[in-house]
Write a protein that holds these residues in place. Structure first.
Motif, PDB file in Angstrom:
ATOM      1  N   ASN A  39      13.197  60.706  13.794  1.00 24.32           N
ATOM      2  CA  ASN A  39      12.463  61.919  13.455  1.00 24.32           C
ATOM      3  C   ASN A  39      11.397  62.243  14.498  1.00 24.32           C
ATOM      4  O   ASN A  39      11.225  63.386  14.915  1.00 24.32           O
ATOM      5  CB  ASN A  39      11.820  61.706  12.067  1.00 24.32           C
ATOM      6  CG  ASN A  39      11.208  62.978  11.554  1.00 24.32           C
ATOM      7  OD1 ASN A  39      11.633  64.067  11.944  1.00 24.32           O
ATOM      8  ND2 ASN A  39      10.207  62.841  10.697  1.00 24.32           N
ATOM      9  N   ASP A  42      13.075  63.452  17.627  1.00 23.93           N
ATOM     10  CA  ASP A  42      13.554  64.821  17.443  1.00 23.93           C
ATOM     11  C   ASP A  42      12.420  65.825  17.603  1.00 23.93           C
ATOM     12  O   ASP A  42      12.610  66.902  18.158  1.00 23.93           O
ATOM     13  CB  ASP A  42      14.170  64.984  16.034  1.00 23.93           C
ATOM     14  CG  ASP A  42      15.548  64.351  15.961  1.00 23.93           C
ATOM     15  OD1 ASP A  42      16.094  64.017  17.027  1.00 23.93           O
ATOM     16  OD2 ASP A  42      16.068  64.188  14.849  1.00 23.93           O
ATOM     17  N   LYS A  46      12.554  68.759  20.219  1.00 25.09           N
ATOM     18  CA  LYS A  46      12.502  70.127  19.710  1.00 25.09           C
ATOM     19  C   LYS A  46      11.344  70.899  20.366  1.00 25.09           C
ATOM     20  O   LYS A  46      11.492  72.067  20.727  1.00 25.09           O
ATOM     21  CB  LYS A  46      12.288  70.063  18.192  1.00 25.09           C
ATOM     22  CG  LYS A  46      12.998  71.154  17.433  1.00 25.09           C
ATOM     23  CD  LYS A  46      12.928  70.880  15.932  1.00 25.09           C
ATOM     24  CE  LYS A  46      12.757  72.171  15.178  1.00 25.09           C
ATOM     25  NZ  LYS A  46      12.448  71.985  13.760  1.00 25.09           N
TER      26      LYS A  46
ATOM     27  N   VAL B  49      16.992  62.322  22.393  1.00 20.86           N
ATOM     28  CA  VAL B  49      17.668  62.190  21.102  1.00 20.86           C
ATOM     29  C   VAL B  49      18.833  61.210  21.201  1.00 20.86           C
ATOM     30  O   VAL B  49      18.990  60.325  20.359  1.00 20.86           O
ATOM     31  CB  VAL B  49      18.145  63.575  20.604  1.00 20.86           C
ATOM     32  CG1 VAL B  49      19.007  63.428  19.366  1.00 20.86           C
ATOM     33  CG2 VAL B  49      16.940  64.458  20.313  1.00 20.86           C
ATOM     34  N   ASN B  53      20.156  57.613  19.389  1.00 19.35           N
ATOM     35  CA  ASN B  53      21.340  57.617  18.530  1.00 19.35           C
ATOM     36  C   ASN B  53      22.445  56.681  18.994  1.00 19.35           C
ATOM     37  O   ASN B  53      23.248  56.228  18.180  1.00 19.35           O
ATOM     38  CB  ASN B  53      21.904  59.039  18.428  1.00 19.35           C
ATOM     39  CG  ASN B  53      20.959  59.954  17.681  1.00 19.35           C
ATOM     40  OD1 ASN B  53      20.006  59.478  17.054  1.00 19.35           O
ATOM     41  ND2 ASN B  53      21.192  61.244  17.748  1.00 19.35           N
TER      42      ASN B  53
END
Lengths: 207, 207
Positions: A39, A42, A46, B49, B53
């Motif tokens: 999170n 991200d 973002k 990101v 992942n």
């Protein structure tokens, strides 16, 4: 040469493209990010993408903004008779933080530099000329760095703007607060001598 | 207090959460990113990101990896009789870069620190114990920083591992290359004196 797994190497390479970030710093940033929650990663990703997608350039002053014209250009309480020419957005903010200036701005987008190949066409000089032709202010303050590139830019603009008959000023040069004369460099001291004023110093800002 | 438009402030806030990044550096990073192409910003955002992942933790040594077990743990040419305990992934890579070590690793995930509240349970100490119980090596090298936290960690692990009867070693302490005795600190010089060897220095690495 042993390496980190590819996703880490790629992250480090991308982080290493930030200004002044060498391999060690990129590694430190990458490992900090990897230890965070998905999170949190991200959110940073973002912010990077969205900042680029949602920002506009003010068509008047060339400042970054989310609405055009920007809040400063569209503020009815600002003094529209003064335009302060700055090299960059952070310079604008530094001047805003003084609380001393209430006029408009124009962002040049840099300073002239023969070494870096920055010519007047790379700056927003034509926008400035068009703007002051359309709506001439009483004064243009050249608030540009006291460096070789800054001086070159100031001299260039002062000469270019001379025919307009508008009052062209520049920031005072002299001793910064906290400086001791014994440690001041010769140029600063020369500037301070040449720019000397009657005591007490009259406050001439924004008269 | 005047501010940049919200997307810039948010980007600066997120960048400012990287280690050692103050407001000025965050501003510099943000403006550099804003001057790039959307494609370049996307690449950085994607790397952030995706690194999170796609990376796994090796179930044996706790190193970051894209496949489990990691390339080092699954390499048949590595010497499985030696386990080098390091605090972090970058420390592992620094040792790999010497080309001097060909054994296995164990990543602790940090060092013990009373000040930062890092206790053995925050590190992979139990994983280490389980691992050496299952497959005991001949030697465990504690390659941990020569700092207060590092020393604490070394002492703790050495005591903990003593009952296993495995040979426990630590990195040599002494003068780093290029150092001058006249400028060396007292602790380093004391270490160098206590650790003195017959000349020529025998190469005892990985015998």
């Amino acid at each position: 040469m042993p390496k980190f797994p590819e996703p880490i190497e790629r992250l480090m390479a991308e982080l290493g493209r930030l200004p002044g970030v060498g391999p060690k710093t990129a590694e430190r940033y990458a490992f900090t990010l990897l230890k965070r929650t998905p999170n949190e990663r991200d959110r940073l990703a973002k912010a990077i993408v969205e900042a680029g997608n949602t920002l506009l350039t003010c068509s008047t002053c060339r400042n970054w903004t989310v609405s055009d014209p920007c809040p400063i250009c569209s503020d009815p309480h600002r003094n529209r008779q003064t335009v302060c020419v700055v090299a960059s957005e952070p310079d604008l903010l530094a001047i805003e933080h003084t609380g001393e200036y209430h006029g408009l701005y124009h962002i040049l987008g840099g300073t002239l530099s023969a070494a870096d190949g920055v010519s007047p066409n790379d700056l927003t000089v034509n926008d400035l000329l068009a703007r002051i032709r359309k709506d001439p202010p009483r004064e243009i303050i050249l608030a540009i760095d006291h460096t070789v590139e800054g001086e070159t830019t100031i001299l260039y603009l002062a000469r270019l703007l001379l025919p307009t008959g508008i009052r062209i000023t520049r920031l005072a040069r002299g001793l910064p607060i906290g400086s001791e004369i014994g440690y001041a460099d010769e140029i600063t001291l020369t500037d301070a001598l040449r720019g000397r004023r009657e005591t007490p110093t009259p406050n001439t800002a924004e008269k």
